[in-house]
Motif scaffolding. Structure first.
Motif, short mmCIF file in Angstrom:
data_model
loop_
_atom_site.label_atom_id
_atom_site.label_comp_id
_atom_site.label_asym_id
_atom_site.label_seq_id
_atom_site.Cartn_x
_atom_site.Cartn_y
_atom_site.Cartn_z
N SER A 161 30.55 37.35 121.89
CA SER A 161 31.65 36.81 121.09
C SER A 161 32.68 36.19 122.02
O SER A 161 32.87 36.64 123.15
CB SER A 161 32.30 37.89 120.22
OG SER A 161 32.90 38.89 121.02
N ILE B 194 27.68 36.48 117.78
CA ILE B 194 26.28 36.58 117.40
C ILE B 194 25.98 38.05 117.15
O ILE B 194 26.28 38.90 118.00
CB ILE B 194 25.35 36.02 118.49
CG1 ILE B 194 25.62 34.53 118.72
CG2 ILE B 194 23.88 36.23 118.10
CD1 ILE B 194 24.82 33.93 119.85
N GLN C 268 24.72 33.84 113.69
CA GLN C 268 25.92 33.36 114.40
C GLN C 268 27.02 33.15 113.36
O GLN C 268 26.77 32.60 112.28
CB GLN C 268 25.61 32.05 115.12
CG GLN C 268 26.83 31.46 115.85
CD GLN C 268 26.48 30.21 116.63
OE1 GLN C 268 25.81 30.28 117.65
NE2 GLN C 268 26.92 29.07 116.14
#
Length: 212
Positions: free
Chosen positions: A34, A44, A81
């Protein structure tokens, strides 16, 4: 350096990913990465579950999720994502300067994190959690250190270069004279610096056994 393991109730704050995870209390959300962007927090997450379609729908329907994209999905796992508003738990990390170690596990709204930093930074991290009223539990606190921390900057520099040049190899690839020349000091000065560094490391390594 000390390492602390914590359990943080992220769902009780403004973390919409944590809120989403409470819809799947038996599943483990593994945050793989992140970082902040102009749109928010880009991350993610990996979730191992057979019904990935339900999770994807939750992401699509959540009003707080700014965007989401399925990177991979199969019968066992879904990789998503996403972009969400920056949660307090992430702001605290950035403010305190404590590095995030990925992956970060989230279960039923709770973050399970491990932080390694100086005593001062960890204390600041805990203070920041309290400042934003984050509910947390300390699961463990351990102390470890690198022997190199015993040395001065100059000693570290010499020892690092000595190892890199092969001074400590069984068949020495670098002489003391060559090492001294690399630092533009006399051979005796180089010898003193290395000896004091070696003394600190050896005495510290043997201190516990000598007390038995």
């Amino acid at each position: 350096m000390p390492t602390v393991q914590l359990k943080i109730n992220a769902a009780a704050s403004d973390d919409c990913l944590a809120t989403l995870s409470t819809e799947f209390p038996d599943e483990e959300f593994k945050i793989l990465a992140s970082h902040t962007t102009a749109d928010g927090l880009l991350g993610i997450v990996e979730v191992r579950m057979s019904d990935g379609d339900t999770l994807v729908r939750q992401f699509d329907e959540s009003p707080e999720v700014r965007s989401s994209e399925v990177i991979h999905a199969d019968e066992r796992m879904v990789l998503i994502q996403y972009v969400i508003p920056i949660p307090d738990s992430y702001r605290v990390v950035r403010t305190s300067g404590v590095l995030v170690r990925f992956p970060v596990v989230m279960r039923d709204g709770w973050l399970f994190v491990e932080r390694t930093a100086s005593h001062e930074r960890l204390a600041q991290y805990i203070d920041e959690l309290k400042a934003v009223d984050m509910v947390y539990q300390i699961l463990s606190l351990t102390q470890s250190y690198d022997p190199i921390e015993l040395l001065t900057d100059r000693q570290q520099e010499f020892m690092t270069e000595a190892v890199a040049r092969g001074y400590y190899d069984t068949h020495r690839r670098c002489t003391l004279t060559e090492l001294a020349e690399a630092f533009a000091v006399t051979k005796s000065a180089a010898s003193r610096i290395l000896h004091r560094a070696e003394e600190r490391i050896i005495k510290d390594a043997l201190s516990d056994s000598m007390m038995l």
